[in-house]
Design a protein around this motif. Sequence first.
Motif, PDB file in Angstrom:
ATOM      1  N   THR A   1       0.702  -1.180   0.092  1.00 27.68           N
ATOM      2  CA  THR A   1       0.073  -0.121   0.031  1.00 27.68           C
ATOM      3  C   THR A   1       0.767   1.257   0.050  1.00 27.68           C
ATOM      4  N   PRO A   2       0.176   2.398  -0.564  1.00 24.19           N
ATOM      5  CA  PRO A   2       1.027   3.548  -0.406  1.00 24.19           C
ATOM      6  C   PRO A   2       1.691   4.109   1.054  1.00 24.19           C
ATOM      7  N   GLU A   3       0.737   3.692   1.966  1.00 22.69           N
ATOM      8  CA  GLU A   3       1.270   3.839   3.618  1.00 22.69           C
ATOM      9  C   GLU A   3       2.574   3.048   3.791  1.00 22.69           C
ATOM     10  N   GLU A   4       2.323   1.805   3.100  1.00 25.32           N
ATOM     11  CA  GLU A   4       3.697   0.849   3.532  1.00 25.32           C
ATOM     12  C   GLU A   4       4.854   1.451   2.696  1.00 25.32           C
ATOM     13  N   ILE A   5       4.725   2.165   1.504  1.00 28.28           N
ATOM     14  CA  ILE A   5       5.833   2.662   0.672  1.00 28.28           C
ATOM     15  C   ILE A   5       6.254   3.925   1.555  1.00 28.28           C
ATOM     16  N   GLU A   6       5.519   4.858   1.897  1.00 25.98           N
ATOM     17  CA  GLU A   6       5.706   5.851   3.114  1.00 25.98           C
ATOM     18  C   GLU A   6       6.525   5.368   3.938  1.00 25.98           C
ATOM     19  N   GLU A   7       6.062   4.328   4.637  1.00 25.98           N
ATOM     20  CA  GLU A   7       6.934   3.926   5.984  1.00 25.98           C
ATOM     21  C   GLU A   7       8.186   3.463   5.607  1.00 25.98           C
ATOM     22  N   TYR A   8       8.227   2.854   4.478  1.00 27.31           N
ATOM     23  CA  TYR A   8       9.610   2.155   4.112  1.00 27.31           C
ATOM     24  C   TYR A   8      10.641   3.478   3.799  1.00 27.31           C
ATOM     25  N   GLU A   9      10.161   4.626   3.311  1.00 27.70           N
ATOM     26  CA  GLU A   9      10.989   5.621   2.890  1.00 27.70           C
ATOM     27  C   GLU A   9      11.243   6.431   4.120  1.00 27.70           C
ATOM     28  N   LYS A  10      10.494   6.375   5.072  1.00 30.43           N
ATOM     29  CA  LYS A  10      10.761   7.016   6.339  1.00 30.43           C
ATOM     30  C   LYS A  10      11.825   6.247   7.184  1.00 30.43           C
ATOM     31  N   GLU A  11      11.714   5.031   7.084  1.00 29.67           N
ATOM     32  CA  GLU A  11      12.765   4.072   7.898  1.00 29.67           C
ATOM     33  C   GLU A  11      13.927   4.220   7.143  1.00 29.67           C
ATOM     34  N   GLU A  12      13.996   4.073   5.889  1.00 28.54           N
ATOM     35  CA  GLU A  12      15.454   4.587   4.997  1.00 28.54           C
ATOM     36  C   GLU A  12      15.977   5.559   5.246  1.00 28.54           C
ATOM     37  N   GLU A  13      14.988   6.988   5.375  1.00 25.04           N
ATOM     38  CA  GLU A  13      15.814   8.293   5.681  1.00 25.04           C
ATOM     39  C   GLU A  13      16.287   8.207   7.249  1.00 25.04           C
ATOM     40  N   THR A  14      15.663   7.649   7.961  1.00 29.88           N
ATOM     41  CA  THR A  14      15.897   7.689   9.539  1.00 29.88           C
ATOM     42  C   THR A  14      17.256   6.740   9.430  1.00 29.88           C
ATOM     43  N   LYS A  15      17.490   5.478   8.717  1.00 24.39           N
ATOM     44  CA  LYS A  15      18.449   4.920   8.767  1.00 24.39           C
ATOM     45  C   LYS A  15      19.868   5.644   8.183  1.00 24.39           C
TER      46      LYS A  15
END
Length: 144
Positions: free
Chosen positions: A52-66
């Motif tokens: 879902t788009p929400e999951e994509i957003e979550e993935y991107e946020k996680e990557e940015e935090t990393k």
Amino acid sequence: MAFKKIVVGYDGSEYSKNALKKAIELAKCTEGEIHIVGVIKPIEFGVIDYITPEEIEEYEKEEETKEEKFLKEAMNIVNESGLQASYKILEGDPSEQIMTYADEVKADLIVVGHRGLGGFKRLLLGSTSSEVVKYSNQSVLVIK
Ligand SMILES: Nc1ncnc2c1ncn2[C@@H]1O[C@H](COP(=O)(O)OP(=O)(O)OP(=O)(O)O)[C@@H](O)[C@H]1O
Ligand SMILES: [Mg+2]
């Protein structure tokens, strides 16, 4: 020719940490400058159909935090050495982004680790470092 402008690919792995340390030693000798690059990989297309788009957003946020965590780590290593460095977070294919950035800043050396976060243990050269060695316009130093 002295290596004055050194681009370092940093993915947070021990290998890239090593690469950064070696790049720092080198920059001290050449009075060069260090440009650290961290590349965030977008989700692969094959996977995108099923999430879902929400999951994509979550993935991107996680990557940015990393990446921000990596940035801090990298900056600590640089600060301890007494040198200064710039840090750039880019998005896309790691090898392509590293090479484009190296062209942009007119680097004369790219430093990477021989392996990174992914890959198989038996692999001697990861795909990012192997692509950079094959296709970059600059000299490449692969740290083992
Ligand atoms: N996302 C990235 N951003 C910046 N530098 C990177 C990135 N990924 C890899 N590098 C650089 O390339 C080096 C080698 O990593 P590489 O990705 O080639 O190996 P791997 O992760 O073990 O294998 P693969 O990615 O092919 O599964 C790292 O030590 C680092 O210097
Ligand atoms: Mg990798």
